[in-house]
Design an enzyme around this catalytic site. Structure first.
Site, short mmCIF file in Angstrom:
data_model
loop_
_atom_site.label_atom_id
_atom_site.label_comp_id
_atom_site.label_asym_id
_atom_site.label_seq_id
_atom_site.Cartn_x
_atom_site.Cartn_y
_atom_site.Cartn_z
N LYS A 276 29.90 47.54 44.52
CA LYS A 276 31.25 47.63 43.95
C LYS A 276 31.97 48.79 44.59
CE LYS A 276 33.60 45.50 40.61
NZ LYS A 276 33.45 44.13 40.12
P1 NAD Z 1 43.63 42.22 36.61
O1 NAD Z 1 43.99 43.54 37.16
O2 NAD Z 1 44.13 41.00 37.26
O3 NAD Z 1 44.06 42.16 35.07
C1 NAD Z 1 43.68 43.11 34.10
C2 NAD Z 1 44.43 42.78 32.80
O4 NAD Z 1 43.99 43.69 31.78
C3 NAD Z 1 45.95 42.94 32.89
O5 NAD Z 1 46.56 41.93 32.12
C4 NAD Z 1 46.20 44.31 32.26
O6 NAD Z 1 47.50 44.42 31.72
C5 NAD Z 1 45.14 44.29 31.18
N1 NAD Z 1 44.77 45.63 30.72
C6 NAD Z 1 44.60 46.74 31.45
N2 NAD Z 1 44.28 47.78 30.64
C7 NAD Z 1 44.20 47.28 29.40
C8 NAD Z 1 43.92 47.83 28.14
N3 NAD Z 1 43.63 49.12 28.01
N4 NAD Z 1 43.95 47.02 27.06
C9 NAD Z 1 44.24 45.71 27.20
N5 NAD Z 1 44.53 45.12 28.36
C10 NAD Z 1 44.51 45.90 29.44
O7 NAD Z 1 42.03 42.21 36.52
P2 NAD Z 1 41.07 40.96 36.51
O8 NAD Z 1 40.69 40.65 37.92
O9 NAD Z 1 41.61 39.90 35.64
O10 NAD Z 1 39.75 41.58 35.85
C11 NAD Z 1 39.61 41.70 34.43
C12 NAD Z 1 38.14 41.95 34.10
O11 NAD Z 1 37.35 40.88 34.60
C13 NAD Z 1 37.56 43.23 34.70
O12 NAD Z 1 36.55 43.72 33.82
C14 NAD Z 1 36.88 42.72 35.96
O13 NAD Z 1 35.87 43.59 36.43
C15 NAD Z 1 36.34 41.41 35.46
N6 NAD Z 1 36.04 40.42 36.49
C16 NAD Z 1 36.99 40.04 37.40
C17 NAD Z 1 36.68 39.06 38.33
C18 NAD Z 1 37.70 38.53 39.29
O14 NAD Z 1 37.39 37.55 39.99
N7 NAD Z 1 38.91 39.06 39.35
C19 NAD Z 1 35.39 38.52 38.38
C20 NAD Z 1 34.44 38.93 37.43
C21 NAD Z 1 34.79 39.88 36.49
#
Ligand code: NAD
Length: 419
Positions: free
Chosen positions: A106
């Site tokens: 990561k």
């Molecule tokens: P992103 O940046 O696209 O979206 C994050 C979202 O969370 C946004 O809507 C933001 O406004 C919201 N957010 C941020 N801080 C917050 C808070 N304190 N309270 C509530 N909402 C909050 O990120 P993403 O890619 O959707 O990733 C989200 C989660 O999923 C993370 O934990 C990431 O590690 C995990 N994840 C992502 C992927 C991927 O393919 N993108 C894969 C596996 C896991």
């Protein structure tokens, strides 16, 4: 209290528990406690106003025992070393539980991407890529998007890495735009995998989508696709939220209208969204709603010792990485709330990243239908395996997932030998 929360300690405790159930001695799995490689970097960027700002970042490879390290790059102000270590370790176990030939890695950069111009973000990304270039590559470590990064950032990373190598290396990162070696379906893959997981869970419980309500925390890549696909499958999405707060309507919100509003302008936030019958709630209120399925899809440490007693959902499906602390996990378990762990529920993204890497190496291109079908097969198989072992050993689904994952990594390590 919450300030002391260290997600890496959380990972180690879960691994210890799984190793002990598997009957492993300390020496059998000691290597899993230590990331193989950790790099801290700094990136000077000339900002649009002419000032110079130095950003800091990390790349951690937790394990390459089962294959190249694999894992996203996070751009967020709260990124820190222990968080990146934990995220790297979760990737090791995630790839193992869905049985794809990767280890875990990561990366993270301490920055607020929302406050950077495109030029500043491009410059930061290119410098970060150059700084971690000695560690990454198709056979060593393959980055992908995570919180705060997207396909555009991956295109910049691929471009910079390719310039350093002197030729285009499409397979050095995944989650790229379609025209640059990206794969159809990748941007929806994590949310699609979460949707398959919710459906698998509810079908085990004999529940129908049309009779089930859902709340989704986070409307980024993962949360928005999860909400969209669950809605399409007939679930009632009662609440969604982003960093600005949440919206709620008992009879279900108009997911398409919310997504259209958010997509209109990247700066649009739910705090300013208006729709008849929709009320505004805080993120803590969303987590405590009386719904069937709660899907935390934002950040770590959202369900913790301070609110686990007030969670009213029947099921929690972890779309984010590490949204539930260990203490909260125990409270939920005692209260009979079933939880599907992150390493299984959100594995769809890395599975389709794996397909993208395979495509790039073989220089071929799958149809979106094929991608989605192969993803479903892998997610269903992994869910069934975790469900079976958890019932066989009478443990939670999280422990079940770790029993499978830890065993696969430890056996691979034993097979390679330690000299
Ligand atoms: P992103 O940046 O696209 O979206 C994050 C979202 O969370 C946004 O809507 C933001 O406004 C919201 N957010 C941020 N801080 C917050 C808070 N304190 N309270 C509530 N909402 C909050 O990120 P993403 O890619 O959707 O990733 C989200 C989660 O999923 C993370 O934990 C990431 O590690 C995990 N994840 C992502 C992927 C991927 O393919 N993108 C894969 C596996 C896991």
């Amino acid at each position: 209290m919450q300030d002391l929360y260290n997600p890496y300690d959380n990972v180690l405790k879960v691994v210890d528990n799984a190793a002990s159930i598997l009957g492993y001695e300390e020496n059998d799995y000691a290597t899993l406690r230590y990331p193989e490689r950790e790099l801290k970097v700094s990136m000077p960027v000339v900002m649009d106003d002419g000032s110079l700002k130095v950003f800091e970042g990390f790349r951690v490879q937790h394990s390459t025992v089962r294959g190249p390290a694999k894992g996203g790059v996070r751009f967020h102000p709260a990124v820190n070393h222990d968080e990146v270590k934990a995220l790297a370790a979760w990737m090791t176990f995630k790839c193992a539980v869905v049985n794809i030939p990767y280890g875990g890695g990561k990366g993270g950069v301490i920055c607020n991407p929302g406050e950077l111009s495109e030029r500043e973000k491009h410059s930061l990304t290119a410098k970060y890529t150059a700084q971690i270039a000695p560690l990454i590559g198709p056979e060593q470590d393959v980055p992908a998007p995570d919180v705060g990064t997207n396909a555009r950032v991956m295109a910049w990373m691929m471009d910079q890495y390719s310039m350093l190598k002197g030729h285009s290396v499409l397979s050095c990162v995944t989650g790229k735009p379609i025209g640059l070696g990206g794969i159809l379906g990748r941007s929806e893959a994590t949310g699609r995998g979460v949707m398959f997981t919710v459906k698998n869970l509810l079908s085990k419980q004999g529940r129908k989508a049309s009779e089930s309500t859902v709340a989704v925390q986070g409307m980024g890549n993962v949360g928005s696709v999860t909400a969209k696909l669950l809605h399409k499958e007939g679930f009632k999405v009662a609440a969604v939220s982003d960093v600005s707060g949440g919206i709620y309507r008992e009879d279900g919100i108009d997911v398409a209208a919310v997504l259209a509003y958010l997509n209109e302008n990247p700066k649009n936030l739910l705090a300013d969204y208006h729709e008849d019958g929709v009320s505004h709630i805080s993120n803590s209120e969303l987590l405590e709603l009386d719904v069937d399925v709660l899907v935390p899809a934002a950040l770590e440490n959202q369900i913790n010792a301070s609110n686990a007693d007030r969670i009213r959902a029947r099921y929690v499906v972890e779309a984010a990485n590490g949204p539930t602390t260990l203490e909260a996990d125990e409270i939920l378990q005692k209260r009979g709330i079933m939880l599907v762990p992150d390493i299984l529920a959100n594995a769809g993204g890395v599975v389709v990243s794996y397909f993208e890497w395979v495509q790039n190496i073989q220089e071929l291109c799958w149809s979106e239908d094929r991608v989605n079908e192969e993803l479903k097969t892998i997610m269903d198989t992994a869910f069934e395996a975790v469900w079976s072992i958890a019932h066989e050993k009478d443990v939670t689904l999280r422990t079940g997932a770790y029993l499978i994952a830890v065993q696969r990594v430890v056996e691979a390590q034993k097979g390679r030998g330690i000299f």
